[in-house]
Design a protein around this motif. Sequence first.
Motif, short mmCIF file in Angstrom:
data_model
loop_
_atom_site.label_atom_id
_atom_site.label_comp_id
_atom_site.label_asym_id
_atom_site.label_seq_id
_atom_site.Cartn_x
_atom_site.Cartn_y
_atom_site.Cartn_z
N LEU A 224 3.80 13.80 -9.74
CA LEU A 224 4.10 14.24 -8.37
C LEU A 224 3.17 13.58 -7.36
N GLY A 225 1.89 13.47 -7.71
CA GLY A 225 0.94 12.82 -6.81
C GLY A 225 1.32 11.37 -6.54
N TRP A 226 1.74 10.68 -7.60
CA TRP A 226 2.21 9.29 -7.45
C TRP A 226 3.51 9.24 -6.65
N TYR A 227 4.46 10.10 -6.97
CA TYR A 227 5.78 10.06 -6.34
C TYR A 227 5.71 10.34 -4.84
N MET A 228 4.93 11.35 -4.46
CA MET A 228 4.87 11.74 -3.06
C MET A 228 4.16 10.70 -2.19
N THR A 229 3.39 9.83 -2.81
CA THR A 229 2.71 8.78 -2.04
C THR A 229 3.48 7.46 -2.10
N TYR A 230 3.57 6.86 -3.27
CA TYR A 230 4.17 5.53 -3.39
C TYR A 230 5.68 5.50 -3.19
N VAL A 231 6.35 6.59 -3.48
CA VAL A 231 7.81 6.61 -3.35
C VAL A 231 8.25 7.24 -2.02
N VAL A 232 7.60 8.34 -1.63
CA VAL A 232 8.04 9.07 -0.44
C VAL A 232 7.31 8.63 0.83
N TRP A 233 5.97 8.58 0.79
CA TRP A 233 5.19 8.37 2.02
C TRP A 233 4.91 6.91 2.33
N TYR A 234 4.42 6.14 1.38
CA TYR A 234 3.92 4.79 1.65
C TYR A 234 4.96 3.81 2.21
N PRO A 235 6.25 3.97 1.95
CA PRO A 235 7.20 3.05 2.58
C PRO A 235 7.26 3.18 4.10
N PHE A 236 6.75 4.28 4.66
CA PHE A 236 6.79 4.48 6.10
C PHE A 236 5.63 3.76 6.79
N ARG A 237 5.80 3.54 8.08
CA ARG A 237 4.83 2.76 8.85
C ARG A 237 3.46 3.43 8.91
N PHE A 238 3.43 4.71 9.20
CA PHE A 238 2.16 5.40 9.36
C PHE A 238 1.68 5.91 7.99
N SER A 239 1.20 4.98 7.21
CA SER A 239 0.73 5.27 5.86
C SER A 239 -0.13 4.10 5.39
N PRO A 240 -0.78 4.22 4.25
CA PRO A 240 -1.51 3.06 3.70
C PRO A 240 -0.60 1.88 3.37
N GLY A 241 0.69 2.14 3.27
CA GLY A 241 1.64 1.08 2.98
C GLY A 241 1.70 0.74 1.50
N LEU A 242 2.73 0.01 1.13
CA LEU A 242 2.90 -0.42 -0.25
C LEU A 242 2.23 -1.77 -0.48
N PRO A 243 1.87 -2.09 -1.72
CA PRO A 243 1.33 -3.42 -2.02
C PRO A 243 2.34 -4.50 -1.62
N PRO A 244 1.87 -5.70 -1.28
CA PRO A 244 2.79 -6.78 -0.89
C PRO A 244 3.84 -7.04 -1.96
N GLN A 245 5.06 -7.21 -1.51
CA GLN A 245 6.16 -7.47 -2.42
C GLN A 245 6.45 -8.97 -2.46
N GLN A 246 7.47 -9.35 -3.19
CA GLN A 246 7.76 -10.77 -3.45
C GLN A 246 7.90 -11.59 -2.18
N LYS A 247 8.64 -11.07 -1.21
CA LYS A 247 8.93 -11.86 -0.01
C LYS A 247 7.70 -12.09 0.86
N GLN A 248 6.59 -11.38 0.52
CA GLN A 248 5.41 -11.48 1.35
C GLN A 248 4.41 -12.51 0.84
N HIS A 249 4.73 -13.16 -0.28
CA HIS A 249 3.83 -14.16 -0.85
C HIS A 249 4.47 -15.54 -0.80
N ALA A 250 3.64 -16.52 -0.59
CA ALA A 250 4.15 -17.89 -0.57
C ALA A 250 4.48 -18.35 -1.97
#
Length: 250
Positions: A224-250
């Motif tokens: 639940l701790g993981w889900y509520m952060t990385y799945v629910v909260w972090y995709p939103f702007r006002f959060s620590p954000g998610l780690p860089p995904q594929q499109k963000q790397h050269a």
Amino acid sequence: MAAVGSIVNNLACFWRQPCTRTYLPHLFICISFTGSFLKMMDLVPESYFSSSRNILNLYFVKISWGWTIVLLLPFIIYSNSFNKSHTFVLRRLTSLLVATLIWYTCTETFFYIEDITGSCYESDNMQVIHGDITTKTACKKAGFIWDGFDISGHSFILAYSSLVIVEEMVPMLHITDVYRKPPLDFLYIALNAIVVIWIWMFGCTSVYFHDLIDKILGTLCGILGWYMTYVVWYPFRFSPGLPPQQKQHA
């Protein structure tokens, strides 16, 4: 260094498989149920890992959050800095603060629940009770036995730490060899090794320690701790954000 690069590539290839990350939470629940069944049926003989004095428990699990932070802190700095500003990296580092807050809150809550639901006994037969001792710490200090509702902190921290680490390792799935440096490669290998240890010790906890409900609740709190952060909260702007995904790397 070629061997290190090969190991990193193989690990990244493993984690790129859709099922490995998607079903990791399910794996922990499955291990909890299976291990508890084996424990209940007494199907697993005692071993080196059935003792809480085993080296992995003493020097890794007991300070598991310390290992997680020590390895993730530099890894996040390195892996999140490609084509990104310092502000983004600092923002991503706040995910460790959030994770630490979740870890602290859950573990302290587990201790509190065990205190308010337990009693202090003189021996294993649970016949002589010491009503004047109201906390597990005081009971243990007096040389007695505390019996309370003991949600498995091991199940919680090992599941939660593994899920957080796997999420934070995502950038390595997309960083090409050209951009990788030895420190990043070694940190990635170390984090994978820690995840293996955490899963192994999670299995040992399931087979040798605690009741089913204690382990399931601990595991669910971690998920639940993981889900509520990385799945629910972090995709939103006002959060620590998610780690860089594929499109963000050269």
